[in-house]
Structures are given as C-alpha cells and as structure tokens.
Scaffold this active site. Structure first.
Site, mmCIF file in Angstrom:
data_model
loop_
_atom_site.group_PDB
_atom_site.id
_atom_site.type_symbol
_atom_site.label_atom_id
_atom_site.label_comp_id
_atom_site.label_asym_id
_atom_site.label_seq_id
_atom_site.Cartn_x
_atom_site.Cartn_y
_atom_site.Cartn_z
ATOM 1 N N ARG A 60 0.832 -1.218 0.000
ATOM 2 C CA ARG A 60 0.000 0.000 0.000
ATOM 3 C C ARG A 60 0.863 1.263 0.000
ATOM 4 O O ARG A 60 0.489 2.270 -0.602
ATOM 5 C CB ARG A 60 -0.946 -0.013 1.201
ATOM 6 C CG ARG A 60 -2.087 -0.985 0.964
ATOM 7 C CD ARG A 60 -3.175 -0.885 2.001
ATOM 8 N NE ARG A 60 -4.398 -1.439 1.453
ATOM 9 C CZ ARG A 60 -5.363 -2.000 2.170
ATOM 10 N NH1 ARG A 60 -5.250 -2.080 3.482
ATOM 11 N NH2 ARG A 60 -6.438 -2.474 1.592
ATOM 12 N N LYS A 98 -21.091 -17.477 -1.777
ATOM 13 C CA LYS A 98 -22.550 -17.371 -1.677
ATOM 14 C C LYS A 98 -23.169 -16.329 -2.593
ATOM 15 O O LYS A 98 -22.608 -15.262 -2.800
ATOM 16 C CB LYS A 98 -22.905 -16.983 -0.236
ATOM 17 C CG LYS A 98 -22.600 -18.068 0.766
ATOM 18 C CD LYS A 98 -22.983 -17.596 2.140
ATOM 19 C CE LYS A 98 -22.912 -18.752 3.133
ATOM 20 N NZ LYS A 98 -23.236 -18.281 4.478
ATOM 21 N N GLY A 146 -12.090 -8.749 -2.294
ATOM 22 C CA GLY A 146 -12.044 -9.900 -1.387
ATOM 23 C C GLY A 146 -10.964 -10.911 -1.711
ATOM 24 O O GLY A 146 -9.787 -10.584 -1.851
ATOM 25 N N GLY A 185 -13.761 -3.599 -0.683
ATOM 26 C CA GLY A 185 -15.141 -3.117 -0.608
ATOM 27 C C GLY A 185 -15.466 -2.085 -1.674
ATOM 28 O O GLY A 185 -16.535 -2.122 -2.285
HETATM 29 P P1 AMP Z 1 -16.078 -14.959 -1.644
HETATM 30 O O1 AMP Z 1 -15.410 -14.375 -0.431
HETATM 31 O O2 AMP Z 1 -17.548 -14.867 -1.644
HETATM 32 O O3 AMP Z 1 -15.432 -14.485 -2.941
HETATM 33 O O4 AMP Z 1 -15.839 -16.538 -1.562
HETATM 34 C C1 AMP Z 1 -14.580 -17.113 -1.613
HETATM 35 C C2 AMP Z 1 -14.663 -18.447 -0.964
HETATM 36 O O5 AMP Z 1 -15.567 -19.272 -1.662
HETATM 37 C C3 AMP Z 1 -13.329 -19.168 -0.957
HETATM 38 O O6 AMP Z 1 -12.950 -19.372 0.365
HETATM 39 C C4 AMP Z 1 -13.635 -20.479 -1.653
HETATM 40 O O7 AMP Z 1 -13.015 -21.586 -1.048
HETATM 41 C C5 AMP Z 1 -15.131 -20.604 -1.509
HETATM 42 N N1 AMP Z 1 -15.700 -21.490 -2.530
HETATM 43 C C6 AMP Z 1 -15.614 -21.343 -3.836
HETATM 44 N N2 AMP Z 1 -16.229 -22.378 -4.467
HETATM 45 C C7 AMP Z 1 -16.702 -23.200 -3.508
HETATM 46 C C8 AMP Z 1 -17.442 -24.411 -3.522
HETATM 47 N N3 AMP Z 1 -17.801 -25.000 -4.668
HETATM 48 N N4 AMP Z 1 -17.775 -24.973 -2.350
HETATM 49 C C9 AMP Z 1 -17.393 -24.369 -1.193
HETATM 50 N N5 AMP Z 1 -16.721 -23.216 -1.105
HETATM 51 C C10 AMP Z 1 -16.368 -22.635 -2.261
#
Ligand code: AMP
Length: 392
Positions: free
Chosen positions: A36, A193, A350, A373
């Site tokens: 940074r 999610k 993220g 963010g």
């Molecule tokens: P996010 O912070 O929403 O971008 O999610 C990232 C996280 O999603 C990472 O820790 C991944 O391990 C998890 N992830 C991605 N694909 C899968 C999956 N098919 N099943 C479980 N976790 C997942």
C-alpha cells in the site's frame, strides 16, 4: 465521470492534504507488507516535484473513535520513510501554523483520522478543520472511497480537489471495464454465496454480454434449475432470487455461463478423492468443489471472444488443491490474452486477489484492484461518495 488530477491544479507552494490508504498489515510492531505504501509513492513524489507540501491523512486499524497507541500512525512512519526515501514529520495534533512553518519539501504525516468519531460521522466541523490545514485536497485512497467520512468526502467539498495517481489508475481501469468497455464484456463472479453478491449479479446481468457464475454460488443456480447438488454449499432459500436473475439476464441479452460439469468430492479437504461429473450428476453424499474440464473449456472460449473481462471471486474452493484448477486455468487464459493485447482484464475484491496471486497469473492482468469493498461497490453500480465528491 470527470475528475481533476494532480496535473489540473497548481500545487506550487501549496499545502496538499493527501488522503492515502496506508492501513498496512503489522507483525510484531513492524509493517509486514509495503504494497500500500509503494502504491502511493508516485502521488507523493509528484506533489513534491510540483512544489507542493504533502500532508498525509489516513486511518489505521479500527480504533472506534478513540486514541489507541497500538493504532497510531507513528508505527507506520519508519516504513513510510523507507519507501518514500526521506524523513517524515509526524504530527499528532496538527495546526496550520505548524505545517506552514515546516520547509516546503517536508512530508507530513498526521495521526490516525479515526481517533475521533467525527471522522466516520463525516462531521462538518472536522471537515472544516481538515480543510483549514491545507490549500488543495488530493484523494489517493480509492479503497476508502466507498465511505463518506470527513477525510474522504466532507473535506473534498471545501478545497480544490483532485484524484491522486493511484486513484486515477483505479478509476480509469474500472471505467474501461464497466462504464465504457470495449465489447463483448465477460464478467466472472465466483465465491461462496449468492447472498453476499446479489447486488453485484443484478447489476452485471444488465451490463455485460456474458456472465460466468462459478464457485459455491453456481450451486445455488444449478439447484434453482432443479439439479440435485448433494452436500454442496448451496443457498436453497435463494432459488427464486436465482431464477429472477436468470430471467433478467435473458431479457437483457446476457448469456449466463453455468458449469456443464463439476468436480465433486466427499470431503472439503486438500487432495480429497475427487472426480469430474456432469453438473446434474453430483452424488447425494458428495459436494461440488470446482468447475470441471468441459466448463473450463467453455469459459476459455468465452474469454477468447471477449474484449473485456471483469472478475470477482474464485471458480472453486481455490485454497485447497486440486480444487483450484478451474480458477487457475481461467486466470492463465485471461493473463495470456491480456499479455497479447487481446483482452482488457480487471479483477479485484475480497479473495479474488489472493486467488489470482496463488494462480501465478496475476501479473499479466491489465489491472488488479486491491480495493476490496470499494471495488465491489463500484461493480455493483453504486456511487462511491469519495469519488463523487471529486467530480463535483
Ligand atoms: P467470496 O469471499 O464470496 O469471494 O468466496 C470465496 C470463498 O468461496 C473461498 O474461500 C472459496 O473456497 C469458496 N468457494 C468457492 N467455491 C466453492 C465451492 N464450490 N464450495 C465451497 N466453497 C467454495
């Protein structure tokens, strides 16, 4: 959107209040990652070269409105001096008089702006006070621009304001990816999610030509289409939402790319026994942890016919091998096309930076935003108050 840069305002003999992001990680009282600080160096060098006196404003940690010696920016001073290559004057309680009294080529670092709640409340008095310290305001903290705070938004209205070099770079990259992109545009949205990325999906289906949905959230879309996903991470309660997104995409002419095949395993563990199956053949006792080889081929073919890529979120459980395969393969292709000048690729938010760094392909992307963010809110189509204040 139009905003001024350091080239548009006379900085000679001016005190330049410069909002930066130096919220760096620390280990045992020492800065453990200089990224940074390295990224704000061009802005500070430029202000000095133009005869301005930079006064750095920044937050550090989450002091919740109270002075806290563990979150004093004095702790960051040695690292700043090392990277900027000159000594810095730290001021706990700044006054115009003291700043004016310092030689013109001094860099001044002011104590953590979040040691008072007036900062996060965007208190007008605090904004007035900050404005009284300088002649020009420069915002180089894109990563804090989604917050309307006194040092990111309030003060911007009270002085001639401009974007610093890093802010300028972030804004140009994001504009070229989403506001005025070369088409066709493909977006990759992966991650755990759907519920955390609803606004993102809803905005993107209206703006991009192809939307690749991957990771855990693809399971929710598959399940909404009646596919059994076994023990996979899946938000069954979001079925209707997923269907609505598919409908909007259809109306907007956005192709949704869901995995035709998937890699399944019985446990969420590194090197768990796994196999690739058609997306509708996930066994009841297994979970989907990555996109399969056919899905990878399809994603690559979409990249090949696109001019612009915007990416947030991994395509699988990238932290555990071999479930990083789809993310790595897609990242490698995006990097190759970008390097050859055939794709503008912008990624961020993220876990994305971690996933792309792990893939080893990050350096060939056109731009990787480290602003978590703020990057996401931009992709969601939201107005970032810190950016809007610059264009006012
Ligand atoms: P996010 O912070 O929403 O971008 O999610 C990232 C996280 O999603 C990472 O820790 C991944 O391990 C998890 N992830 C991605 N694909 C899968 C999956 N098919 N099943 C479980 N976790 C997942």
């Amino acid at each position: 959107m139009a905003w001024k840069t350091l080239d548009d305002i006379d900085l000679n003999q001016k005190i330049v209040l410069t909002r930066v992001d130096i919220n760096v990680p620390m280990e045992a009282g020492v800065v453990s990652d200089y990224t940074r600080i390295e990224r704000i160096k061009p802005t500070i060098d430029d202000i000095l070269a133009k005869g301005g006196k930079p006064v750095l404003l920044a937050h550090f940690g989450r002091p919740k409105g109270q002075p806290n010696p563990d979150m004093s920016l004095k702790l960051v001073q040695p690292a700043l001096e090392k990277i900027l290559g000159q000594s810095i004057t730290f001021i706990e309680r700044p006054s115009r008089e003291e700043i004016e009294g310092l030689p013109q080529n001094t860099i001044i670092l002011v104590e953590n702006t979040r040691f008072t709640n007036m900062e996060t409340e965007n208190n007008p008095q605090m904004a007035q006070f900050l404005a009284s310290l300088g002649d020009v305001y420069c915002n180089d903290a894109f990563s804090a621009a989604h917050r309307a705070h006194a040092s990111t938004e309030g003060v911007a209205h009270l002085l001639p304001a401009c974007a610093g070099r890093l802010m300028q770079q972030e804004l140009s990259a994001l504009e070229s990816a989403l506001s005025t992109p070369k088409r066709p545009v493909v977006a990759v949205v992966g991650g755990a999610k759907v519920s955390t990325k609803l606004d993102l999906l809803e905005n993107l289906v209206r703006k991009v030509d192809h939307l690749v949905i991957g990771g855990g959230m693809a399971n929710t879309f598959l399940a909404a289409q009646g596919v059994s996903v076994g023990k996979s991470l899946c938000e069954h309660d979001l079925s209707e939402t997923a269907k609505k997104i598919l409908k909007v995409a259809d109306e907007a002419g956005c192709e949704i790319v869901l995995p035709a095949d998937v890699v399944v395993a019985k446990e969420f563990a590194a090197n768990a026994q796994n196999k690739a199956v058609a997306a509708h053949q996930c066994p009841d006792d297994a979970m989907i942890l990555d996109a399969g080889p056919e899905a990878i081929k399809k994603i690559i073919s979409v990249f090949e016919k696109s001019e612009t890529l915007i990416w947030n979120g991994p395509l699988g459980a990238f932290e555990i091998e071999p479930f990083d395969k789809a993310t790595n393969a897609a990242a490698a292709k995006a990097a190759e096309l970008s390097k050859a000048g055939n794709l503008i690729s912008v990624a961020g938010g993220g876990d994305t930076v971690a996933a792309l760094n792990k893939s080893g392909s990050a350096q060939d992307f056109t731009y990787i935003s480290t602003a978590g963010g703020a990057f996401l809110e931009w992709m969601e189509g939201k107005t970032l108050p810190g950016v809007a204040a610059l264009s006012a």
